[in-house]
Design an enzyme around this catalytic site. Sequence first.
Site, PDB file in Angstrom:
ATOM      1  N   CYS A 167       0.811  -1.223   0.000  1.00  0.00           N
ATOM      2  CA  CYS A 167       0.000   0.000   0.000  1.00  0.00           C
ATOM      3  C   CYS A 167       0.849   1.280   0.000  1.00  0.00           C
ATOM      4  CB  CYS A 167      -0.978   0.001   1.176  1.00  0.00           C
ATOM      5  SG  CYS A 167      -0.251  -0.224   2.804  1.00  0.00           S
ATOM      6  N   ASP A 362      -7.653   5.273  -1.985  1.00  0.00           N
ATOM      7  CA  ASP A 362      -7.343   4.052  -1.253  1.00  0.00           C
ATOM      8  C   ASP A 362      -6.753   2.994  -2.184  1.00  0.00           C
ATOM      9  OD1 ASP A 362      -7.215   1.979   0.524  1.00  0.00           O
ATOM     10  OD2 ASP A 362      -9.369   1.840   0.882  1.00  0.00           O
ATOM     11  N   HIS A 364      -6.195  -0.093  -1.431  1.00  0.00           N
ATOM     12  CA  HIS A 364      -6.507  -1.438  -0.952  1.00  0.00           C
ATOM     13  C   HIS A 364      -7.643  -2.096  -1.729  1.00  0.00           C
ATOM     14  CE1 HIS A 364      -4.520   0.622   2.452  1.00  0.00           C
ATOM     15  NE2 HIS A 364      -3.975  -0.563   2.653  1.00  0.00           N
TER      16      HIS A 364
END
Length: 498
Positions: A167, A362, A364
Amino acid sequence: MKNIPDRTDTNSTDSPDRVSGSICSEAGPSNRKFPKSSLWSGFLVSAFSVFDTHSESKVFHKKNKETSTGNHGWTAAVKRVMNGGSMRRIQERVLGYKTNISNSISDIWLLGVCYKICLEDPSQEPVHSSGYATFSEDFSSRILMTYRKGFMSIGDSKYTSDVNWGCMLRSSQMLVAQALLVHRLGRSWRKPLHQPFDREYLEILHMFGDSEDSLFSIHNLLKAGESYALAPGSWVGPYAMCRTLETLARCKIEKNEPEDTLFPMAIYIVSGDEDGERGGAPVLCIEDASRICSEFSRNQADWSPLLLLVPLVLGLDKVNPRYLPFLAATFTFPQSLGILGGRPGASTYLIGVQDDKVFYLDPHEVQQREALRGVWVPKAEAQGESFTDVRPSTVNISKHNLEADTSSYHCNVIRQIPLESIDPSLAIGFYCRDKDDFDDFCSRASELAAESNGAPLFTITEARHSPKSSSTSKTHEVDSFDAVDDAEGSTQDDWQLL
């Protein structure tokens, strides 16, 4: 906005890549960005709003528990379904935005641009205003990088995916991509609604493919960061990530590779010194910035485009509250590239602020490396992760295919988290196009430091008063992204090893 200085009068650059520092959209065609909400909001928003519950509201959950007994047990079951992760993802996909984001009408600052939420009537929701639609268009034009799977193995390892550990790498790719967008296309650039796309836009995306042929691929980042303990399967912190970006860009120049494959700007890591000395706020030395720009241009010019990265550790378990207003204020700088940060152990790319909350992209979400002939195919849960979606879509982009599907590089789902909840280990990015832009940045940063009451994020100085080591640190920082314990603790006003 609380504690954020008004920059609308001082944003007076003539550079074509800057947009007006304050935007209040006039009443007009706001359905350009919300065609789905105009069809579905009457049904879905009203239906979801019956059950929509803020995840941090303990009081509401308590009341909900009290009213879910007796003959109304079915209501609790329906609420559990509607509040589940799968249903929320469907809601986000259909409506194009999260329904539990703030209803505030305060100004939104997104990477140096201010959006004013002007309601046409008191009953109108902020997310349906034309100002919010303009903000949403800007937000969705930023480049998104996410977890990927199915690429060629990294180096000598067997890793063909960065799920659960990449990430920070993906967040750094997003920040660098934003710098390239501003440099090549300008801050006012927005994602085209129709193909064919700009070749320069596709060339930028090509730099982040998952192969060694792409300059900022995860493969090349990990190779360049070996000296900072970067390795497949391991988490990495913001400081090591910043040094890795610097190393990768420098190595390409030293190898005399073709100019069109090089990173088109110098990189300056702002820290206490190059050896990561403990204590005190980082210092941006104008003399050093000038030298770095000169070296980048191989002494052909006095100045060059400059990427500034400021790695910080602003506390132990959480950010010291006195730094929060100054972090928020950095989003008002025209040079802002956002922040590498996020929640502890889960890096995101922070790109905007409203009141006490930050907007973020994001990484993820898991995506396949290759396109499946343009067909969207349902997949099972990604490697046992119940919190991720798998969207087969084009990821590696050819810079010659002007009809490429770039949907996987953008996000229409707007997310917020409280600024106070972000990890104290972070890195702030800024892009300065030329010397005038750099001078403007220094002026703003000095003003912000003067308002800090002795606790600045970083300071500006003309020249260093002591000799600087020429060696490059191979020590990576200790923060919640690294599985290393800090045995010494912190010293000097919550500052840690950088």
